[in-house]
Motif scaffolding. Structure first.
Motif, PDB file in Angstrom:
ATOM      1  N   UNK A   1      -3.956   0.453  -4.040  1.00  6.45           N
ATOM      2  CA  UNK A   1      -4.454   0.059  -2.732  1.00  6.45           C
ATOM      3  C   UNK A   1      -3.444  -0.858  -2.057  1.00  6.45           C
ATOM      4  N   UNK A   2      -2.409  -0.277  -1.512  1.00  9.71           N
ATOM      5  CA  UNK A   2      -1.381  -1.117  -0.902  1.00  9.71           C
ATOM      6  C   UNK A   2      -1.865  -1.836   0.353  1.00  9.71           C
ATOM      7  N   UNK A   3      -1.556  -3.103   0.400  1.00 16.94           N
ATOM      8  CA  UNK A   3      -1.807  -3.875   1.620  1.00 16.94           C
ATOM      9  C   UNK A   3      -0.662  -3.564   2.562  1.00 16.94           C
ATOM     10  N   UNK A   4      -1.010  -3.112   3.760  1.00 15.67           N
ATOM     11  CA  UNK A   4      -0.016  -2.704   4.744  1.00 15.67           C
ATOM     12  C   UNK A   4       0.422  -3.883   5.607  1.00 15.67           C
ATOM     13  N   UNK A   5      -0.544  -4.750   5.958  1.00 12.99           N
ATOM     14  CA  UNK A   5      -0.247  -5.898   6.828  1.00 12.99           C
ATOM     15  C   UNK A   5      -1.268  -6.997   6.573  1.00 12.99           C
ATOM     16  N   UNK A   6      -0.828  -8.232   6.666  1.00 12.13           N
ATOM     17  CA  UNK A   6      -1.715  -9.395   6.520  1.00 12.13           C
ATOM     18  C   UNK A   6      -1.800 -10.152   7.842  1.00 12.13           C
ATOM     19  N   UNK A   7      -2.989 -10.661   8.108  1.00 13.70           N
ATOM     20  CA  UNK A   7      -3.249 -11.481   9.283  1.00 13.70           C
ATOM     21  C   UNK A   7      -3.957 -12.745   8.799  1.00 13.70           C
ATOM     22  N   UNK A   8      -4.120 -13.722   9.664  1.00 12.07           N
ATOM     23  CA  UNK A   8      -4.751 -14.991   9.271  1.00 12.07           C
ATOM     24  C   UNK A   8      -6.175 -14.781   8.757  1.00 12.07           C
ATOM     25  N   UNK A   9      -6.935 -13.903   9.403  1.00 15.88           N
ATOM     26  CA  UNK A   9      -8.341 -13.739   9.062  1.00 15.88           C
ATOM     27  C   UNK A   9      -8.649 -12.484   8.246  1.00 15.88           C
ATOM     28  N   UNK A  10      -7.629 -11.612   8.026  1.00 17.52           N
ATOM     29  CA  UNK A  10      -7.901 -10.364   7.317  1.00 17.52           C
ATOM     30  C   UNK A  10      -6.604  -9.732   6.822  1.00 17.52           C
ATOM     31  N   UNK A  11      -6.776  -8.649   6.076  1.00 17.58           N
ATOM     32  CA  UNK A  11      -5.637  -7.837   5.663  1.00 17.58           C
ATOM     33  C   UNK A  11      -5.998  -6.369   5.864  1.00 17.58           C
ATOM     34  N   UNK A  12      -4.990  -5.558   6.067  1.00 22.80           N
ATOM     35  CA  UNK A  12      -5.163  -4.142   6.346  1.00 22.80           C
ATOM     36  C   UNK A  12      -4.592  -3.354   5.186  1.00 22.80           C
ATOM     37  N   UNK A  13      -5.368  -2.386   4.675  1.00 20.87           N
ATOM     38  CA  UNK A  13      -4.866  -1.581   3.565  1.00 20.87           C
ATOM     39  C   UNK A  13      -5.289  -0.128   3.747  1.00 20.87           C
ATOM     40  N   UNK A  14      -4.557   0.742   3.055  1.00 19.87           N
ATOM     41  CA  UNK A  14      -4.886   2.167   2.995  1.00 19.87           C
ATOM     42  C   UNK A  14      -5.000   2.522   1.520  1.00 19.87           C
ATOM     43  N   UNK A  15      -6.096   3.161   1.168  1.00 19.10           N
ATOM     44  CA  UNK A  15      -6.335   3.537  -0.224  1.00 19.10           C
ATOM     45  C   UNK A  15      -5.713   4.894  -0.536  1.00 19.10           C
ATOM     46  N   UNK A  16      -5.176   5.036  -1.736  1.00 22.27           N
ATOM     47  CA  UNK A  16      -4.688   6.328  -2.207  1.00 22.27           C
ATOM     48  C   UNK A  16      -5.883   7.212  -2.535  1.00 22.27           C
ATOM     49  N   UNK A  17      -5.705   8.514  -2.360  1.00 19.69           N
ATOM     50  CA  UNK A  17      -6.747   9.502  -2.679  1.00 19.69           C
ATOM     51  C   UNK A  17      -8.074   9.180  -2.003  1.00 19.69           C
ATOM     52  N   UNK A  18      -8.019   8.796  -0.757  1.00 10.78           N
ATOM     53  CA  UNK A  18      -9.219   8.440   0.004  1.00 10.78           C
ATOM     54  C   UNK A  18      -9.736   9.667   0.740  1.00 10.78           C
ATOM     55  N   UNK A  19     -10.910   9.573   1.261  1.00  8.99           N
ATOM     56  CA  UNK A  19     -11.580  10.679   1.947  1.00  8.99           C
ATOM     57  C   UNK A  19     -11.166  10.750   3.417  1.00  8.99           C
ATOM     58  N   UNK A  20     -11.306  11.945   4.028  1.00  2.00           N
ATOM     59  CA  UNK A  20     -11.091  12.058   5.468  1.00  2.00           C
ATOM     60  C   UNK A  20     -12.251  11.408   6.217  1.00  2.00           C
ATOM     61  N   UNK A  21     -12.097  11.115   7.473  1.00 10.38           N
ATOM     62  CA  UNK A  21     -10.904  11.269   8.298  1.00 10.38           C
ATOM     63  C   UNK A  21      -9.880  10.191   7.963  1.00 10.38           C
ATOM     64  N   UNK A  22      -8.624  10.384   8.362  1.00  9.94           N
ATOM     65  CA  UNK A  22      -7.612   9.350   8.130  1.00  9.94           C
ATOM     66  C   UNK A  22      -8.077   8.005   8.690  1.00  9.94           C
ATOM     67  N   UNK A  23      -8.040   6.992   7.845  1.00  7.90           N
ATOM     68  CA  UNK A  23      -8.535   5.673   8.237  1.00  7.90           C
ATOM     69  C   UNK A  23      -7.846   4.590   7.416  1.00  7.90           C
ATOM     70  N   UNK A  24      -8.028   3.362   7.854  1.00  7.38           N
ATOM     71  CA  UNK A  24      -7.562   2.218   7.076  1.00  7.38           C
ATOM     72  C   UNK A  24      -8.718   1.252   6.920  1.00  7.38           C
TER      73      UNK A  24
END
Length: 76
Positions: free
Chosen positions: A1-24
């Motif tokens: 589960x790589x973290x793509x970007x970090x922010x002060x209040x949250x972090x954004x990640x994309x999971x491997x082998x995740x379900x559609x639709x494309x999402x983060x």
């Protein structure tokens, strides 16, 4: 589960082998989570207000193509 970007209040990640639709996933520091569609940057799951993740959504808009590519790569 790589973290793509970090922010002060949250972090954004994309999971491997995740379900559609494309999402983060946006994980807030308080433990809440939102799933956001890459194509239209709409919250598709989670009890999170848009204003709470505005920084992440702004960043995602500027990096939408990279997010789509990363999602596809992690599904292989």
């Amino acid at each position: 589960m790589p973290v793509i970007q970090r922010f002060a209040q949250c972090r954004l990640r994309i999971n491997a082998n995740d379900h559609p639709p494309p999402h983060f996933h946006v994980l807030l520091n308080d433990g809440r989570e939102a799933w956001v569609s890459i194509s239209d940057l709409r919250i598709v799951h989670g009890q999170v207000a848009v204003r709470e993740i505005a920084d992440a959504l702004d960043w995602a808009k500027a990096n939408q193509a990279m997010l789509a590519t990363t999602f596809e790569e992690l599904q292989r």
